[in-house]
Design a protein around this motif. Structure first.
Motif, PDB file in Angstrom:
ATOM      1  N   ARG A 289       0.854  -1.190   0.000  1.00 47.29           N
ATOM      2  CA  ARG A 289       0.000   0.000   0.000  1.00 47.29           C
ATOM      3  C   ARG A 289       0.889   1.238   0.000  1.00 47.29           C
ATOM      4  O   ARG A 289       2.072   1.179   0.349  1.00 47.29           O
ATOM      5  CB  ARG A 289      -0.913   0.029   1.234  1.00 47.29           C
TER       6      ARG A 289
ATOM      7  N   GLU B 166     -12.619  -3.269   2.918  1.00 48.78           N
ATOM      8  CA  GLU B 166     -13.062  -1.931   2.540  1.00 48.78           C
ATOM      9  C   GLU B 166     -13.956  -1.972   1.307  1.00 48.78           C
ATOM     10  O   GLU B 166     -14.968  -1.259   1.233  1.00 48.78           O
ATOM     11  CB  GLU B 166     -11.845  -1.042   2.292  1.00 48.78           C
ATOM     12  N   GLU B 167     -13.610  -2.788   0.343  1.00 50.94           N
ATOM     13  CA  GLU B 167     -14.403  -2.890  -0.887  1.00 50.94           C
ATOM     14  C   GLU B 167     -15.788  -3.478  -0.605  1.00 50.94           C
ATOM     15  O   GLU B 167     -16.800  -2.989  -1.111  1.00 50.94           O
ATOM     16  CB  GLU B 167     -13.658  -3.743  -1.918  1.00 50.94           C
TER      17      GLU B 167
ATOM     18  N   THR C 299      -8.023  -4.466   2.035  1.00 48.13           N
ATOM     19  CA  THR C 299      -8.613  -4.003   0.779  1.00 48.13           C
ATOM     20  C   THR C 299      -9.947  -4.689   0.519  1.00 48.13           C
ATOM     21  O   THR C 299     -10.925  -4.039   0.118  1.00 48.13           O
ATOM     22  CB  THR C 299      -7.642  -4.262  -0.384  1.00 48.13           C
TER      23      THR C 299
ATOM     24  N   SER D 130       0.618  -1.558 -10.265  1.00 47.33           N
ATOM     25  CA  SER D 130      -0.739  -1.569  -9.727  1.00 47.33           C
ATOM     26  C   SER D 130      -1.504  -2.679 -10.436  1.00 47.33           C
ATOM     27  O   SER D 130      -1.480  -2.772 -11.665  1.00 47.33           O
ATOM     28  CB  SER D 130      -1.408  -0.216  -9.956  1.00 47.33           C
TER      29      SER D 130
ATOM     30  N   CYS E 169     -15.084  -4.751  -9.210  1.00 45.77           N
ATOM     31  CA  CYS E 169     -14.163  -4.353  -8.136  1.00 45.77           C
ATOM     32  C   CYS E 169     -13.327  -3.158  -8.604  1.00 45.77           C
ATOM     33  O   CYS E 169     -12.656  -3.227  -9.640  1.00 45.77           O
ATOM     34  CB  CYS E 169     -13.251  -5.515  -7.764  1.00 45.77           C
ATOM     35  N   GLN E 170     -13.389  -2.082  -7.836  1.00 51.69           N
ATOM     36  CA  GLN E 170     -12.699  -0.858  -8.222  1.00 51.69           C
ATOM     37  C   GLN E 170     -11.299  -0.745  -7.630  1.00 51.69           C
ATOM     38  O   GLN E 170     -10.453  -0.007  -8.140  1.00 51.69           O
ATOM     39  CB  GLN E 170     -13.523   0.360  -7.773  1.00 51.69           C
ATOM     40  N   ARG E 171     -11.053  -1.454  -6.543  1.00 52.50           N
ATOM     41  CA  ARG E 171      -9.782  -1.314  -5.841  1.00 52.50           C
ATOM     42  C   ARG E 171      -8.668  -2.069  -6.562  1.00 52.50           C
ATOM     43  O   ARG E 171      -8.899  -3.127  -7.143  1.00 52.50           O
ATOM     44  CB  ARG E 171      -9.914  -1.835  -4.410  1.00 52.50           C
ATOM     45  N   ARG E 172      -7.465  -1.512  -6.477  1.00 46.65           N
ATOM     46  CA  ARG E 172      -6.292  -2.149  -7.047  1.00 46.65           C
ATOM     47  C   ARG E 172      -5.210  -2.251  -5.978  1.00 46.65           C
ATOM     48  O   ARG E 172      -5.192  -1.480  -5.015  1.00 46.65           O
ATOM     49  CB  ARG E 172      -5.764  -1.353  -8.252  1.00 46.65           C
TER      50      ARG E 172
END
Length: 291
Positions: A147, A205-206, A202, A161, A258-261
């Motif tokens: 992170r 949170e997602e 992650t 990423s 899923c938007q997180r990377r």
């Protein structure tokens, strides 16, 4: 009378290693000799620098403050040594890396080792909190973090990423699918990493942002343990797409919404960044990224 260098060296070695025995091994001295140097230091100044019992050695408040000074002292000593070694074009030395996932840094390490075969490279693994602690406690020269960390003490280099993917065993109900959505993970049995893992944080949170529930089938420590648990059919797992590898026992499933990377960032202490070994390694990594 100035403080004895040999006494400070003995104290520092014990503080770094958390053990008189390991400190003696590092200094190539006997354990009684190290103990005697620390005892003389304490007696002369009328202080106690360590709490001692049969199982552990812990710094006292005075010891913590002294350790902060000896870290600076021996960092300067190391800098002086490496300045003189510059003329030998990195024919000897060591480089210690603490990483959350070796896969992201191994290509760079391979190039470095090929060019400087005399440098001893050591890689230790752990979650992001672990490796950052090793860096700040001077037990690692570089840390690879899962992170981004905002800290003015750090020099940072962004490596990559990657998206989050789910993975399941071939006997899992999702194994025949090409992809899933976050809603599929809602209340599904999941193999979760340990607290402090960026992968787990992650995912949590997602899922929370989507209003979905997490159901823990099992909690394991480390990426390898998570892979084994999923392969045995305990539940579905999630991981960075770059870290899953090609294990034939599991199937990767992109998570379409899923938007997180997952980001991977290489960091070192800014105060240490001019050391030739670190500067050379970081330069090679930058060249590799640009190439």
């Amino acid at each position: 009378m100035s403080v004895s260098h040999s006494q400070l060296r003995a104290f520092h070695a014990v503080a770094v290693n958390g053990s008189f025995t390991r400190a003696a091994d590092q200094l190539c001295l006997s354990q009684p000799a190290v103990s005697d140097q620390v005892r003389k230091l304490e007696e002369y100044y009328g202080v106690m620098v360590f709490h001692r019992d049969k199982r552990s050695v812990r710094l006292t408040d005075v010891g913590e403050r002294l350790f902060g000074l000896t870290r600076r002292l021996f960092d300067i000593s190391t800098d002086a040594h490496e300045l003189l070694m510059d003329y030998r074009t990195l024919t000897t030395g060591s480089l210690n890396l603490a990483v959350d996932a070796p896969v992201h840094v191994l290509p760079h390490v391979a190039r470095f080792c090929a060019r400087y075969p005399g440098i001893e490279v050591k890689i230790e693994t752990g979650n992001t909190d672990d490796v950052l602690h090793r860096l700040f406690s001077h037990r690692a020269d570089l840390a690879l973090l899962g992170r981004s960390v905002e800290d003015e003490r750090l020099l940072t280099l962004h490596l990559r990423s990657d998206p989050m993917v789910a993975f399941v065993a071939h006997g899992h109900p999702w194994a025949a699918r090409d992809s899933i959505r976050l809603a599929d993970l809602d209340d599904a049995p999941l193999v979760l990493r340990e607290q402090g893992s960026v992968t787990r944080q992650t995912l949590e949170e997602e899922m929370a942002s989507a209003g979905l529930r997490i159901r823990k089938a099992i909690e394991v420590e480390g990426r390898e343990a998570a892979l084994e648990a999923v392969a045995f059919g305990i539940g579905a797992g999630v991981v960075s797409a770059a870290e899953l590898g090609s294990d034939s026992r599991v199937r990767a499933l992109p998570i379409l919404d899923c938007q997180r990377r997952f980001t991977e960032t290489l960091v070192c202490l800014r105060a240490q960044s001019s050391r030739r070994i670190l500067a050379t390694f970081l330069e090679m990594v930058r060249d590799g990224l640009e190439g």
